[in-house]
Design a protein around this motif. Sequence first.
Motif, PDB file in Angstrom:
ATOM      1  N   ASN A  73      -2.484   5.043   0.336  1.00 49.29           N
ATOM      2  CA  ASN A  73      -3.823   4.448   0.362  1.00 49.29           C
ATOM      3  C   ASN A  73      -4.220   3.782  -0.948  1.00 49.29           C
ATOM      4  O   ASN A  73      -5.392   3.458  -1.161  1.00 49.29           O
ATOM      5  CB  ASN A  73      -4.877   5.505   0.734  1.00 49.29           C
ATOM      6  N   PRO A 122      -3.443   0.438  -3.536  1.00 51.72           N
ATOM      7  CA  PRO A 122      -2.773  -0.872  -3.557  1.00 51.72           C
ATOM      8  C   PRO A 122      -1.732  -0.962  -4.668  1.00 51.72           C
ATOM      9  O   PRO A 122      -1.915  -0.422  -5.755  1.00 51.72           O
ATOM     10  CB  PRO A 122      -3.933  -1.841  -3.799  1.00 51.72           C
ATOM     11  N   GLU A 149       0.848  -1.199   0.000  1.00 51.54           N
ATOM     12  CA  GLU A 149       0.000   0.000   0.000  1.00 51.54           C
ATOM     13  C   GLU A 149       0.873   1.233   0.000  1.00 51.54           C
ATOM     14  O   GLU A 149       1.839   1.323   0.761  1.00 51.54           O
ATOM     15  CB  GLU A 149      -0.926   0.002   1.220  1.00 51.54           C
TER      16      GLU A 149
END
Length: 429
Positions: free
Chosen positions: A383, A385, A380
């Motif tokens: 915020n 992926p 991450e």
Amino acid sequence: MSKSKKIIDNPTSAELIKQFEAFESLEALYKAFPIARSLFPGMEQAFTEFKKIKEQAEILKVPDRFNERFANLGFIAYESMNIEVMQEAIKIYDTDGKDAAEQYLADSYDADCLEWGIRWFNSSPEFRRRIRLAELARVDYLAGRHHACIPLLLSMLDGLVNDVSNHVGFFAESTDVTAWDCIAAHESGLQSLVLLMTKGRNKTNDESISIPFRHGILHGRELAFDNKLVAAKVWAALFAARDWAVALADSKKIPKPKEEKSWSEIFAQLAENNRQKKLLEEWKPRNNHEIPYLPHTGEASHLPSGTPERAVAEFIENWIAKRYGLIAKSLLYFTDDSIGKKSGRAREDFGSWVPISFKVLSIEDQAAAVSHVEVELTFERENEPIFKHASVRAIYQDTENNALIRTESDGVWNIVQNSFTDILYASRL
């Protein structure tokens, strides 16, 4: 310095030859006494297999044959060098001459060779610290920027030997890069390279060279050093130095004389070898299509116990939870450091980038003791992926790090850290 004149005289090779001679004596006794055939009916097959093994043992002569042809040209044999490359280079040298053979060797230092060579840097702490620089040199080398990678590699080689020996660098007059029972560090190996690469270059030279003369290159007297052949030879020297460093770390000192084995012990060993051979013949690799739980996104405990995929999944769960002590216990090591040092090293390597989840995608059982487990790791950043793929190599071993057939019950799956190199040492995911 080693007293052996040839690498085949190194203790490991010499011991194998001694065992061959002992086995030949055993065969003679077996054939001389007919009763032995009725007591040990399976031995005839063992002797047949032995003849095949002895023929294959001719490979022990390859490093000497290689150094005889190439050491004075700047290439030497070393443990992690591909034996088939050595054999082919010898063949080309004998049929087409040294220029063709050198070109073949230079071409063998390609992207795959460098990738694996740098991955093995993890086996020595002094080399591990320089992986970033080695990666930069690799990029320049593969892009043909030999003027950039050669000076960097030469400086790395000098500093590495200094750090490993705690004495002097590779190019110092008093350097000693020999080690007991080591191919790379035989007196015909690295030590001969020191003499060759440190030859004085007292005049400025415009002509292309084929030897990485350290002083001429770094002191600006060699003006046409930037070619693939010179670069390949420095890579080769660097990889050979790594094998020397590992030999020193493994405390390769002259051991105590081994006790002679009795005939009963020899027969017991033959029986054990036959048992393991039977296990190996019975083992078959799995087919991914026949594994019902792939792909797997759940907990590691839901995977079958004792499998490589279970071991890899547990390893990644420990990584996610930042359990560096357990990570250290699961890694394959080449040195006998304390668990405290291993844990600290694991924190240093695996602490920069920590995944938040993972998925087991597929499994390739490459050998009875080796599997590659393909995983997708999710990280991450801000915020968002980030998905990274890794092919994780797992090796089934006993408590002394010897490979075991996976159907044996007393082994564990260890993880090869180099599987994560592209992630661990990335400046940014």
